[in-house]
Design a protein around this motif. Structure first.
Motif, PDB file in Angstrom:
ATOM      1  N   PHE A  68       7.872 -12.501   2.515  1.00 60.99           N
ATOM      2  CA  PHE A  68       7.442 -11.183   2.061  1.00 60.99           C
ATOM      3  C   PHE A  68       6.852 -11.256   0.647  1.00 60.99           C
ATOM      4  O   PHE A  68       5.772 -10.727   0.387  1.00 60.99           O
ATOM      5  N   ILE A  69       7.553 -11.915  -0.243  1.00 62.56           N
ATOM      6  CA  ILE A  69       7.119 -12.007  -1.643  1.00 62.56           C
ATOM      7  C   ILE A  69       5.752 -12.682  -1.751  1.00 62.56           C
ATOM      8  O   ILE A  69       4.855 -12.196  -2.440  1.00 62.56           O
ATOM      9  N   THR A  70       5.596 -13.804  -1.076  1.00 64.68           N
ATOM     10  CA  THR A  70       4.339 -14.550  -1.202  1.00 64.68           C
ATOM     11  C   THR A  70       3.177 -13.831  -0.518  1.00 64.68           C
ATOM     12  O   THR A  70       2.034 -13.936  -0.977  1.00 64.68           O
ATOM     13  N   THR A  71       3.443 -13.087   0.531  1.00 65.24           N
ATOM     14  CA  THR A  71       2.376 -12.297   1.171  1.00 65.24           C
ATOM     15  C   THR A  71       1.903 -11.199   0.233  1.00 65.24           C
ATOM     16  O   THR A  71       0.691 -10.993   0.064  1.00 65.24           O
ATOM     17  N   ILE A  72       2.839 -10.498  -0.381  1.00 65.01           N
ATOM     18  CA  ILE A  72       2.484  -9.447  -1.344  1.00 65.01           C
ATOM     19  C   ILE A  72       1.740 -10.046  -2.531  1.00 65.01           C
ATOM     20  O   ILE A  72       0.743  -9.488  -3.007  1.00 65.01           O
ATOM     21  N   LEU A  73       2.197 -11.185  -3.017  1.00 60.90           N
ATOM     22  CA  LEU A  73       1.540 -11.860  -4.136  1.00 60.90           C
ATOM     23  C   LEU A  73       0.097 -12.215  -3.783  1.00 60.90           C
ATOM     24  O   LEU A  73      -0.824 -11.966  -4.572  1.00 60.90           O
ATOM     25  N   PHE A  74      -0.120 -12.768  -2.611  1.00 62.64           N
ATOM     26  CA  PHE A  74      -1.468 -13.132  -2.177  1.00 62.64           C
ATOM     27  C   PHE A  74      -2.380 -11.902  -2.096  1.00 62.64           C
ATOM     28  O   PHE A  74      -3.500 -11.911  -2.609  1.00 62.64           O
ATOM     29  N   LEU A  75      -1.915 -10.842  -1.484  1.00 62.95           N
ATOM     30  CA  LEU A  75      -2.725  -9.624  -1.371  1.00 62.95           C
ATOM     31  C   LEU A  75      -3.004  -9.011  -2.748  1.00 62.95           C
ATOM     32  O   LEU A  75      -4.111  -8.534  -3.004  1.00 62.95           O
ATOM     33  N   ALA A  76      -2.015  -9.064  -3.622  1.00 64.19           N
ATOM     34  CA  ALA A  76      -2.211  -8.539  -4.980  1.00 64.19           C
ATOM     35  C   ALA A  76      -3.226  -9.375  -5.760  1.00 64.19           C
ATOM     36  O   ALA A  76      -4.024  -8.825  -6.532  1.00 64.19           O
ATOM     37  N   GLU A  77      -3.226 -10.683  -5.554  1.00 66.69           N
ATOM     38  CA  GLU A  77      -4.219 -11.539  -6.220  1.00 66.69           C
ATOM     39  C   GLU A  77      -5.636 -11.198  -5.757  1.00 66.69           C
ATOM     40  O   GLU A  77      -6.561 -11.150  -6.570  1.00 66.69           O
ATOM     41  N   LEU A  78      -5.796 -10.963  -4.472  1.00 61.88           N
ATOM     42  CA  LEU A  78      -7.122 -10.589  -3.953  1.00 61.88           C
ATOM     43  C   LEU A  78      -7.574  -9.253  -4.535  1.00 61.88           C
ATOM     44  O   LEU A  78      -8.727  -9.109  -4.960  1.00 61.88           O
ATOM     45  N   LEU A  79      -6.672  -8.292  -4.568  1.00 67.29           N
ATOM     46  CA  LEU A  79      -7.003  -6.985  -5.137  1.00 67.29           C
ATOM     47  C   LEU A  79      -7.344  -7.108  -6.619  1.00 67.29           C
ATOM     48  O   LEU A  79      -8.273  -6.465  -7.107  1.00 67.29           O
ATOM     49  N   THR A  80      -6.607  -7.952  -7.317  1.00 71.08           N
ATOM     50  CA  THR A  80      -6.829  -8.132  -8.747  1.00 71.08           C
ATOM     51  C   THR A  80      -8.236  -8.644  -9.046  1.00 71.08           C
ATOM     52  O   THR A  80      -8.845  -8.248 -10.040  1.00 71.08           O
ATOM     53  N   PHE A  81      -8.780  -9.502  -8.192  1.00 68.90           N
ATOM     54  CA  PHE A  81     -10.154  -9.992  -8.387  1.00 68.90           C
ATOM     55  C   PHE A  81     -11.134  -8.827  -8.429  1.00 68.90           C
ATOM     56  O   PHE A  81     -11.976  -8.736  -9.325  1.00 68.90           O
ATOM     57  N   PHE A  82     -11.021  -7.918  -7.489  1.00 67.04           N
ATOM     58  CA  PHE A  82     -11.964  -6.803  -7.429  1.00 67.04           C
ATOM     59  C   PHE A  82     -11.768  -5.832  -8.594  1.00 67.04           C
ATOM     60  O   PHE A  82     -12.736  -5.342  -9.170  1.00 67.04           O
TER      61      PHE A  82
END
Length: 188
Positions: A68-82
């Protein structure tokens, strides 16, 4: 572009930046070719560290919901780029003396976190001190990358106060976003 040029990007405004700017990679290409694969690195290695080292890394580290933690982290990293691409464009263009287009702003947003993403490789070593040191060094390189990138992309000279101010604002927002990501990791 050769690897030596890429390694020199954080340390100079004159080498490699014009070549990158002339290539004009599209925002979707940046997202798919750089951001997506590199932003996978920290969650995958964090999952590995959390499931293999457990409490040897940090007390209570083994009991976390790493999927759960790493999935949220990955999605947050993608959002952070934009969000960071938009922020770079807004901050730089709010100054009367600096200008950057969306293409260059997103180029910088894709390149700036590369040192931080790469520092996740140190998670293969179960040492909290070493990992913290690697992140601090990567953060310094990332700040330098933003500063020299803004100098090159906005065609500014050395020791430019406007570029320094823009870099400070951009990196303050970036560190805040990074802090929120780390809070997510430790909260769950």
């Amino acid at each position: 572009m050769n690897p030596i040029t890429v390694v020199r990007l954080p340390f100079t405004r004159s080498v490699g930046w014009k070549e990158l700017q002339q290539r004009r990679p599209s925002i979707p290409l940046l997202a798919w070719a750089i951001v997506f694969p590199m932003s996978l690195l920290p969650p995958v290695l964090l999952y590995y560290a959390g499931t293999h080292y457990g409490d040897a890394f940090v007390a209570g580290f083994a009991d976390r919901e790493w999927r759960f933690i790493t999935t949220i982290l990955f999605l947050a990293e993608l959002l952070t780029f934009f969000v960071m691409g938009w922020l770079i464009h807004a901050v730089v263009n709010s100054s009367r003396q600096l200008r950057i287009d969306y293409q260059d702003a997103y180029l910088l947003a894709a390149l700036a976190p590369l040192p931080l993403w790469s520092s996740a490789i140190v998670l293969l070593i179960p040492s909290l001190l070493l990992n913290a040191l690697a992140v601090l060094v990567a953060l310094g390189i990332s700040i330098s990358l933003v500063y020299h990138g803004l100098q090159a992309l906005c065609q500014r000279q050395d020791e430019d106060v406007e570029t320094m101010a823009a870099t400070y604002t951009i990196m303050a927002a970036g560190v805040l976003a990074w802090g929120l990501l780390m809070a997510i990791v430790w909260a769950y």
